[in-house]
Design a protein around this motif. Structure first.
Motif, PDB file in Angstrom:
ATOM      1  N   SER A  83     -11.252   0.565   2.205  1.00  0.00           N
ATOM      2  CA  SER A  83     -12.376  -0.235   1.736  1.00  0.00           C
ATOM      3  C   SER A  83     -11.898  -1.435   0.920  1.00  0.00           C
ATOM      4  CB  SER A  83     -13.309   0.635   0.890  1.00  0.00           C
ATOM      5  OG  SER A  83     -14.300  -0.141   0.286  1.00  0.00           O
ATOM      6  N   LEU A  84     -10.936  -1.218   0.032  1.00  0.00           N
ATOM      7  CA  LEU A  84     -10.399  -2.321  -0.772  1.00  0.00           C
ATOM      8  C   LEU A  84      -9.743  -3.383   0.107  1.00  0.00           C
ATOM      9  CD1 LEU A  84      -8.890  -0.358  -3.778  1.00  0.00           C
ATOM     10  CD2 LEU A  84     -10.799  -1.975  -3.859  1.00  0.00           C
ATOM     11  N   THR A  86     -10.507  -4.103   3.089  1.00  0.00           N
ATOM     12  CA  THR A  86     -11.554  -4.775   3.849  1.00  0.00           C
ATOM     13  C   THR A  86     -12.353  -5.733   2.979  1.00  0.00           C
ATOM     14  OG1 THR A  86     -11.730  -2.859   5.297  1.00  0.00           O
ATOM     15  CG2 THR A  86     -13.576  -4.390   5.321  1.00  0.00           C
ATOM     16  N   THR A  87     -12.674  -5.300   1.749  1.00  0.00           N
ATOM     17  CA  THR A  87     -13.553  -6.111   0.904  1.00  0.00           C
ATOM     18  C   THR A  87     -12.815  -7.185   0.110  1.00  0.00           C
ATOM     19  OG1 THR A  87     -13.447  -4.468  -0.863  1.00  0.00           O
ATOM     20  CG2 THR A  87     -15.296  -4.312   0.671  1.00  0.00           C
ATOM     21  N   CYS A  88     -11.559  -6.969  -0.221  1.00  0.00           N
ATOM     22  CA  CYS A  88     -10.781  -7.966  -0.968  1.00  0.00           C
ATOM     23  C   CYS A  88     -10.220  -8.967   0.038  1.00  0.00           C
ATOM     24  CB  CYS A  88      -9.674  -7.306  -1.772  1.00  0.00           C
ATOM     25  SG  CYS A  88     -10.274  -6.204  -3.059  1.00  0.00           S
ATOM     26  N   LYS A  89     -10.698 -10.171  -0.021  1.00  0.00           N
ATOM     27  CA  LYS A  89     -10.374 -11.173   1.005  1.00  0.00           C
ATOM     28  C   LYS A  89      -9.007 -11.810   0.848  1.00  0.00           C
ATOM     29  CE  LYS A  89     -14.253 -10.505   2.998  1.00  0.00           C
ATOM     30  NZ  LYS A  89     -14.264  -9.606   4.111  1.00  0.00           N
ATOM     31  N   THR A  93      -6.774 -11.097  -4.914  1.00  0.00           N
ATOM     32  CA  THR A  93      -7.968 -10.338  -5.292  1.00  0.00           C
ATOM     33  C   THR A  93      -7.690  -8.843  -5.231  1.00  0.00           C
ATOM     34  OG1 THR A  93      -9.393 -12.100  -4.445  1.00  0.00           O
ATOM     35  CG2 THR A  93     -10.411  -9.939  -4.760  1.00  0.00           C
ATOM     36  N   THR A  97      -7.803  -6.370  -8.438  1.00  0.00           N
ATOM     37  CA  THR A  97      -8.684  -5.197  -8.406  1.00  0.00           C
ATOM     38  C   THR A  97      -7.900  -3.930  -8.698  1.00  0.00           C
ATOM     39  OG1 THR A  97     -10.137  -6.286  -6.805  1.00  0.00           O
ATOM     40  CG2 THR A  97     -10.311  -3.889  -6.984  1.00  0.00           C
TER      41      THR A  97
END
Length: 107
Positions: A83-84, A86-89, A93, A97
């Motif tokens: 998930s990280l 995928t969501t951290c572009k 980032t 995180t």
């Protein structure tokens, strides 16, 4: 996937000698799933196999050992790591995180 996203400073299956002759139940060395040796940061990725009582006990023993050796340890489920990623572009980032997780979860 996570290793690639974090960059070259992060090494997979990083061996850490225990200096133990198996007297404490630890092997001669343990492997950190993803490690940044310079910063002494360890990421342990926990899949379904980590759910059993024996494996959880082994994970706690490994984490305690690493903490005693001066490592900061972050345990993530495989789903959370994916998930990280995928969501951290961007890699920056993602690293920021994860550093927030380290700050919150390690004392």
């Amino acid at each position: 996937m996570l290793q690639h996203a974090l960059g070259a400073d992060w090494l997979p299956e990083y061996p850490v000698p225990t200096g133990d002759d198996n007297q404490s139940g630890l092997p001669n060395h343990i492997k950190i799933d993803l490690a940044n040796p310079e910063l002494r940061l360890a990421i342990e990725l926990d899949g379904r196999s980590h759910g059993g009582r024996t494996n959880r006990r082994r994970d706690r023993r490994k984490t305690r050992f690493l903490l005693r050796c001066g490592w900061s340890v972050l345990r993530l489920s495989n789903a959370k790591a994916q998930s990280l990623c995928t969501t951290c572009k961007s890699a920056d980032t993602l690293r920021t995180t994860l550093m927030e997780f380290f700050h919150i979860t390690v004392t």
